[in-house]
Design an enzyme around this catalytic site. Structure first.
Site, short mmCIF file in Angstrom:
data_model
loop_
_atom_site.label_atom_id
_atom_site.label_comp_id
_atom_site.label_asym_id
_atom_site.label_seq_id
_atom_site.Cartn_x
_atom_site.Cartn_y
_atom_site.Cartn_z
N ASP B 10 0.81 -1.25 -0.14
CA ASP B 10 0.04 -0.04 -0.08
C ASP B 10 0.78 1.19 0.10
O ASP B 10 2.03 1.22 0.36
CB ASP B 10 -0.84 -0.06 1.23
CG ASP B 10 -1.68 1.33 1.48
OD1 ASP B 10 -2.55 1.85 0.43
OD2 ASP B 10 -1.46 1.96 2.59
N THR B 14 1.61 3.85 4.33
CA THR B 14 2.42 2.53 4.56
C THR B 14 3.80 2.76 4.22
O THR B 14 5.01 2.69 4.80
CB THR B 14 1.64 1.22 3.73
OG1 THR B 14 0.57 0.91 4.19
CG2 THR B 14 2.68 -0.05 3.91
N ARG B 41 -8.01 13.14 6.19
CA ARG B 41 -7.61 11.93 5.87
C ARG B 41 -8.96 10.85 6.13
O ARG B 41 -9.37 9.91 5.41
CB ARG B 41 -6.36 11.31 6.64
CG ARG B 41 -5.94 9.89 6.61
CD ARG B 41 -5.51 9.33 5.27
NE ARG B 41 -5.12 8.01 5.30
CZ ARG B 41 -5.07 7.26 4.27
NH1 ARG B 41 -5.20 7.62 2.89
NH2 ARG B 41 -4.71 6.07 4.32
N SER B 116 -2.53 0.77 -4.93
CA SER B 116 -3.05 2.03 -4.34
C SER B 116 -4.40 2.46 -4.85
O SER B 116 -4.50 2.52 -5.90
CB SER B 116 -1.79 3.23 -4.25
OG SER B 116 -2.40 4.30 -3.79
N ASN B 117 -5.08 3.24 -4.06
CA ASN B 117 -6.17 3.89 -4.00
C ASN B 117 -5.71 5.22 -4.89
O ASN B 117 -6.48 5.74 -5.91
CB ASN B 117 -6.80 4.51 -3.21
CG ASN B 117 -7.70 3.67 -2.48
OD1 ASN B 117 -8.05 2.45 -2.66
ND2 ASN B 117 -7.93 3.65 -1.11
N LYS B 149 -10.35 -0.01 -2.54
CA LYS B 149 -9.92 -1.02 -1.35
C LYS B 149 -11.06 -0.78 -0.19
O LYS B 149 -11.45 0.73 0.07
CB LYS B 149 -8.78 -0.79 -0.77
CG LYS B 149 -7.60 -1.02 -1.75
CD LYS B 149 -6.34 -0.79 -1.07
CE LYS B 149 -5.00 -0.61 -1.76
NZ LYS B 149 -3.97 -0.26 -1.04
N SER B 173 0.60 -3.52 4.29
CA SER B 173 -0.29 -2.19 4.68
C SER B 173 -0.23 -1.79 6.25
O SER B 173 -0.12 -2.66 7.06
CB SER B 173 -1.55 -2.23 4.06
OG SER B 173 -2.40 -1.04 4.37
N ASN B 175 -2.62 0.10 7.05
CA ASN B 175 -4.01 0.60 7.20
C ASN B 175 -4.91 -0.92 7.48
O ASN B 175 -4.93 -1.65 6.49
CB ASN B 175 -4.65 1.12 5.93
CG ASN B 175 -4.05 2.69 5.69
OD1 ASN B 175 -4.33 3.48 6.34
ND2 ASN B 175 -3.22 2.77 4.82
N PHE B 177 -7.80 -1.70 7.81
CA PHE B 177 -9.02 -2.06 6.92
C PHE B 177 -8.43 -2.83 5.54
O PHE B 177 -9.06 -3.41 4.92
CB PHE B 177 -9.86 -0.75 6.49
CG PHE B 177 -9.46 0.05 5.36
CD1 PHE B 177 -8.57 1.28 5.67
CD2 PHE B 177 -9.60 -0.32 4.13
CE1 PHE B 177 -7.98 1.90 4.69
CE2 PHE B 177 -9.16 0.49 3.11
CZ PHE B 177 -8.50 1.67 3.38
N ASP B 178 -7.38 -2.13 4.97
CA ASP B 178 -6.76 -2.62 3.96
C ASP B 178 -6.06 -3.92 3.92
O ASP B 178 -6.16 -4.91 3.21
CB ASP B 178 -5.49 -1.45 3.38
CG ASP B 178 -5.12 -1.85 2.02
OD1 ASP B 178 -5.60 -2.54 1.38
OD2 ASP B 178 -3.90 -1.02 1.88
#
Lengths: 218, 218
Positions: B10, B14, B41, B116-117, B149, B173, B175, B177-178
Site C-alpha cells: 500500500d 504504509t 484523511r 494504491s487508491n 479498497k 499495509s 491501514n 482495513f486494507d
C-alpha cells in the site's frame, strides 16, 4: 413530478436519538461518555461500509458490538461483560426525538415506513420500547439483502416492500451519506439537519433540507 | 504453504508518510494543522468507501480535493484557491518513511509492487518525487477498476498485473482495513503497525504484524 405515495425514514439519528448514548456511556465510563459514544458510532458506520465492500456481512447487532469493543480498546478502556451488556442494551431503548414523535403523529396522509441498517431484532425492540409500532406500515431491515446503506440494494428493498415506484418515495434521513445514497438510487430526499452540519461532497444534493422533522409538515 | 513470489505495498500511510501533512497544514492553518490533516484523511477514506458502495466512482485526486473542501467547511476554515492548491500539492510530494526506504533497498529477492487508491497521476508524481520509481516493477492504481479498497476487484487487479497466484502475493499495509480486505481476498498479509494502533474487529486477522517495514527483512 410524481406525487409522494410513501415516506420512508431512517432510524438511527433521524427518528431515534443516537446522541443520547453519550449520557449512558458517561455513567459507564465517567469522563469519557462523549468520546465513547462518538467513537462507537463512527466505528459502527465504518464497519457497515467496510463489510459491505468486503462482502462479509454480519448483522447490525454484531457490528454494533464489534464497534464498541474496538472503540474501548482504542481508548484503553476496560469493557467487561457487564459494561458491554449495559451499553448494548441502550441501543434497544434509544429514545425518539421528541419533535419526531409529534411530527409522525401528524404525518398520516401517506403510509410511513422505516428503512434501517438495524437488525430485525433491534428494530422491533426499539420501535416497541418507544411505543410507535402502530405508526409504521413497514419496518424494514437491510438484513434481508445482507448489505448496508448506501448500497442501492438497501434502498431497492424499500421499493419492493412498499410496492410503489421509487420516484414516489420520499426518503428522510439525518445522515448525509444516507441521503446521498437514497438520492443516487432515485428517491426524493429530505435531509433533516438538526445540528447544523455541513454537507458532504459526494456529488449529490438532497432535494430539500429541513432543520426539524416537523418542518416536513409544511 | 506457497512461497511468496511478489510483495505488494500500500502507498498512503504504509510507504509514504501521510501524517507529515499535519506540518504542512499547520503552516496553512496555524493551530489547526493536526485537526485538518486528521479530518482530511478520515473524510478521504470515507468518501472512497461511500462512492464505491454507491457506484459513483471519482478518482482519488477528485476525492482528496472533495475531502479537503468538506473538512475545512466542517471546521469553518476558509479554503481559498491558493490554500487549496498548496495543500493538494503536498499530496504529490509526500515523503517516504525513512525506514521504508532502507527496507525497500534490501528487499530485492522478490519483485516489488505498489497497489494504491491513488490516481495514476498522483502515484507517478509521488513515486518520482521520492526517487523510488526504479524500485517497483509495478505501480498499480485501482483507477483501472473504478472502485476502491477493500473491494475484492482492487486486489484482483494486482493479481492480473503481476501474473502470480494470489496465495503467492505478500501484501503489506499500515491501514488495518486494507489488510483486512487483502486477507479476505486471499493474499498473505502483513500489518505494519508503526503507531501501536489497536486492530479493528472485522472478522479477519493479519498473518503477521510488524512494528516497522524493516521487520519484514527478518
Amino acid at each position: 413530478m410524481k406525487s409522494i405515495k410513501a415516506l420512508v425514514f431512517d432510524a438511527y439519528g433521524t427518528l431515534f436519538d443516537v446522541g443520547s448514548l453519550s449520557d449512558g456511556a458517561e455513567r459507564v465510563f465517567p469522563g469519557k461518555g462523549l468520546g465513547v459514544s462518538n467513537g462507537w458510532r463512527a466505528k459502527q458506520l465504518e464497519y457497515t461500509w467496510l463489510r459491505s465492500l468486503m462482502h462479509r456481512y454480519e448483522d447490525f447487532w454484531k457490528i454494533t458490538g464489534d464497534a464498541l469493543i474496538a472503540t474501548c480498546a482504542a481508548m484503553k478502556l476496560t469493557l467487561d461483560a457487564k459494561r458491554q451488556r449495559n451499553l448494548m442494551e441502550m441501543y434497544l431503548k434509544l429514545p425518539l426525538f421528541g419533535e419526531a414523535k409529534r411530527a409522525l403523529e401528524k404525518l398520516s396522509s401517506v403510509p410511513l415506513a422505516i428503512l434501517s441498517n438495524g437488525s430485525p431484532m433491534m428494530l422491533e425492540e426499539m420501535v416497541r420500547n418507544a411505543g410507535v409500532e402502530r405508526m409504521f406500515r413497514h419496518v424494514i431491515s437491510v438484513d434481508e439483502v445482507k448489505t448496508y446503506k448506501p448500497s442501492a440494494a438497501a434502498y431497492e428493498l424499500a421499493v419492493t416492500k412498499i410496492g410503489v415506484e421509487k420516484e414516489e418515495i420520499g426518503f428522510v434521513s439525518s445522515n448525509f451519506f444516507d441521503v446521498a445514497g437514497a438520492k443516487a438510487f432515485g428517491f426524493r430526499t429530505y435531509w433533516v439537519n438538526r445540528s447544523g452540519r455541513t454537507a458532504d461532497e459526494l456529488g449529490v444534493s438532497p432535494d430539500r433540507i429541513f432543520r426539524l422533522l416537523s418542518d416536513l409538515l409544511e
